[in-house]
Scaffold this active site. Structure first.
Site, short mmCIF file in Angstrom:
data_model
loop_
_atom_site.label_atom_id
_atom_site.label_comp_id
_atom_site.label_asym_id
_atom_site.label_seq_id
_atom_site.Cartn_x
_atom_site.Cartn_y
_atom_site.Cartn_z
N GLU A 197 -1.95 -5.26 8.68
CA GLU A 197 -1.11 -4.88 9.83
C GLU A 197 -2.08 -4.99 11.01
O GLU A 197 -3.02 -4.69 10.90
CB GLU A 197 -1.12 -3.22 9.42
N GLU A 236 8.74 -4.21 10.92
CA GLU A 236 9.18 -3.05 10.48
C GLU A 236 9.60 -1.93 11.54
O GLU A 236 9.14 -1.74 12.49
CB GLU A 236 8.05 -2.32 9.62
N LYS A 268 -1.49 -9.21 2.79
CA LYS A 268 -0.77 -8.77 4.15
C LYS A 268 -1.68 -7.90 4.77
O LYS A 268 -2.24 -6.90 4.16
CB LYS A 268 0.62 -8.06 3.70
N ASP A 325 0.86 -1.33 -0.03
CA ASP A 325 0.00 0.00 0.12
C ASP A 325 0.95 1.20 -0.02
O ASP A 325 0.29 2.19 -0.15
CB ASP A 325 -1.11 0.03 1.20
N SER A 326 2.17 1.14 0.34
CA SER A 326 3.08 2.07 -0.16
C SER A 326 2.79 2.59 -1.66
O SER A 326 3.38 3.65 -2.00
CB SER A 326 4.70 1.75 -0.15
N ASP A 352 -1.18 -6.03 -0.16
CA ASP A 352 -1.48 -5.49 1.15
C ASP A 352 -2.94 -5.11 0.87
O ASP A 352 -3.51 -4.67 -0.28
CB ASP A 352 -0.92 -4.10 1.14
O1 KIV Z 1 3.64 -1.01 1.51
C1 KIV Z 1 4.85 -1.57 1.85
O2 KIV Z 1 5.58 -1.19 0.99
C2 KIV Z 1 4.96 -2.23 3.08
C3 KIV Z 1 6.70 -2.44 3.23
C4 KIV Z 1 7.14 -1.57 3.51
C5 KIV Z 1 6.94 -3.92 4.05
O3 KIV Z 1 4.23 -2.72 3.52
#
Ligand code: KIV
Length: 292
Positions: free
Chosen positions: A144, A211, A142, A73-74, A112
């Protein structure tokens, strides 16, 4: 002798450890599965993970021999220019994940779940998880968080969807943390992180991302868990993950201590684009050879 490969018609010099068929130091050309990642931990083999958000980047990352590609989600930061990861939507994550899956053959593709798509309740979480799996054909998701989301994690796993956990500096909670500083330096937060990691493993997660936490804490979690621990700013672990734009040096302003830059693409691209502008304006491009 320097090895060269042809990518999209361009001659690309390769690192001496690159095998054009198998990628960098890849000893197994089969599709990566969640089970194989756990085997890799048992065999002491490190896991390489990197983000990608589009087809072309996924082809390059997968072709180089990556074990896991994370559609992070980055994307909210590096693709859309948002200040945090919170604004990216479910539809946008699905768009990015579909493109990455199309460009990937060997790596495990993890997507994510974006902020707001799984925090409300387990039913909404599993509904959105199923939608991502159906529409993108990615391999895993994934999420959080720890015990706060454990019922949702269990429900998603019960639906047959592999889940990777994410603890420590979880960017979707940045407004609660108020800072991107290292997490879990204090004993209480470290103990909670350890019990969250155990809860995620017991629920059935196949891996956990840790992280920006102290290296000693990462080491402890790696030792106590059977499943792989993938670090980002957490020191040595069973594997590592970075955001591709950061490790390729495309984000000049972003240089945390944990980031190793493997290229300076900002300079390479700015130079190439500058030369193109010069060539167009001076009528050097296109030449007779480049015309029909
Ligand atoms: O969204 C992302 O890029 C991440 C990584 C920083 C692990 O969750």
């Amino acid at each position: 002798m320097q090895k060269i490969c042809l990518f999209a018609g361009i001659r690309v010099p390769l690192h001496e450890n690159f095998d054009a068929m198998a990628g960098y130091l890849v000893d197994d050309a089969r599709k990566v599965t969640t089970h194989r990642l756990i085997e890799m931990k048992q065999q002491g083999k490190k896991i390489a993970m990197l983000t990608a958000y589009d087809y072309t980047m996924a082809r390059i990352v997968d072709g180089a021999g990556m074990d896991i590609i994370l559609v992070g989600d980055s994307a909210s930061n590096v693709m859309a220019g948002s200040f945090t990861t919170l604004p990216v939507t479910l539809d946008q994550m699905i768009y990015h994940a579909k493109a990455v899956v199309r460009g990937t053959q060997r790596a495990l593709v993890v997507c994510d779940m974006p902020f707001g798509s799984y925090q409300v309740n387990p039913t909404e979480g599993v509904t959105n998880a199923i939608r991502i799996m159906k529409e993108t054909h990615c391999d895993a998701l994934k999420l959080e968080g720890g015990v706060e989301i454990i019922d949702t994690v269990r429900k998603i796993l019960d639906a047959g969807i592999p889940v990777c956990g994410h603890l420590g500096l979880t960017p979707q909670s940045i407004n609660k943390f108020g800072t991107y500083a290292v997490r879990a330096r204090e004993e209480a937060e470290a103990e909670k992180l350890i019990s969250d990691a155990h809860a995620l493993e017991e629920a059935g997660c196949f891996a956990i991302v840790l992280e920006k936490i102290p290296a000693a804490l990462t080491q402890r979690v790696c030792k106590e868990l059977r499943i792989p621990v993938i670090g980002i700013g957490g020191g040595p672990a069973d594997g590592q993950v970075l955001v591709i734009h950061d490790m390729l040096g495309m984000n000049q302003g972003f240089s945390p201590k944990f980031l190793r830059r493997y290229a300076d693409l900002y300079t390479v691209m700015t130079d190439a684009i500058g030369r193109y502008i010069t060539d167009v304006k001076s009528c050097d491009f296109p030449s007779a050879d480049e015309s029909y």
